[in-house]
Design a protein around this motif. Structure first.
Motif, short mmCIF file in Angstrom:
data_model
loop_
_atom_site.label_atom_id
_atom_site.label_comp_id
_atom_site.label_asym_id
_atom_site.label_seq_id
_atom_site.Cartn_x
_atom_site.Cartn_y
_atom_site.Cartn_z
N UNK A 30 29.12 50.77 -35.38
CA UNK A 30 27.93 51.72 -35.59
C UNK A 30 27.56 52.38 -34.82
N UNK A 31 26.18 51.54 -33.92
CA UNK A 31 25.60 52.53 -33.68
C UNK A 31 25.89 52.57 -32.21
N UNK A 62 25.92 45.14 -29.56
CA UNK A 62 26.73 43.51 -29.64
C UNK A 62 25.57 42.65 -28.79
N UNK A 63 24.82 42.89 -27.49
CA UNK A 63 24.44 41.64 -27.35
C UNK A 63 22.83 42.12 -27.88
N UNK A 86 16.44 45.12 -20.62
CA UNK A 86 16.87 45.15 -18.87
C UNK A 86 18.31 45.35 -19.99
N UNK A 87 18.30 45.12 -20.49
CA UNK A 87 20.08 45.84 -21.38
C UNK A 87 20.02 47.56 -20.98
N UNK A 88 18.88 47.89 -22.16
CA UNK A 88 18.52 49.22 -22.20
C UNK A 88 18.42 50.39 -20.61
N UNK A 89 17.73 49.65 -20.05
CA UNK A 89 17.75 49.75 -18.72
C UNK A 89 19.13 50.24 -18.12
N UNK A 90 19.74 49.10 -18.03
CA UNK A 90 21.55 48.82 -17.35
C UNK A 90 22.12 50.20 -18.56
#
Length: 151
Positions: A30-31, A62-63, A86-90
């Motif tokens: 959904x996101x 998911x992560x 870090x996930x957001x930046x990647x």
């Protein structure tokens, strides 16, 4: 009998209130879907871009959902916060690589709005309010400009 009916109606009402107040977290799909829809409105994505961006945002969501669950359970570590950002930046970097140059400029504006908490829908200012000066993302990373002093 009348008391039983009143009690039953009362319990059904309480049950409805409890369910309404429960905060349900959206699923990663959904996101990801909402993110792709929002970006498509602003960037006019083609089909390939939509599917690739969906994949990136789905994996990120998911992560991050796993990290949030771990934090809510009280099992989070200091590194989890770093991993979250870090996930957001990647993901942001990967999305930029999929976009055309003109889309990248608009995407930078989207990211800036998200970071500042502003949305294009809320641009109307109320009477008596001053308009805030917006800076670009690069402004967040560099030192503030040096002001000239009058002698």
């Amino acid at each position: 009998m009348k008391r039983l009916v009143i009690l039953l109606v009362f319990l059904v009402g309480i049950n409805g209130l409890v369910r309404a107040q429960q905060n349900k977290m959206p699923t990663p799909s959904e996101i990801a879907q909402k993110n792709v829809e929002d970006l498509d409105k602003r960037l006019k994505l083609n089909g390939t871009q939509k599917s690739v961006i969906y994949s990136f945002t789905y994996n990120q969501a998911k992560e991050q959902a796993e990290l949030i669950k771990r934090q809510q359970a009280g099992n989070s570590k200091e590194e989890d916060v770093d991993k979250f950002y870090k996930l957001q930046n990647e993901t942001t970097k990967n999305i930029r690589n999929v976009l055309r140059p003109e889309q990248q400029l608009e995407y930078d504006k989207v990211i800036e709005e998200r970071l500042s908490g502003k949305s294009p829908k809320n641009k109307k200012k109320k009477k008596g309010e001053e308009e805030e000066v917006q800076s670009d993302i690069k402004g967040l990373l560099s030192a503030p400009p040096v002001e000239k002093q009058n002698p």
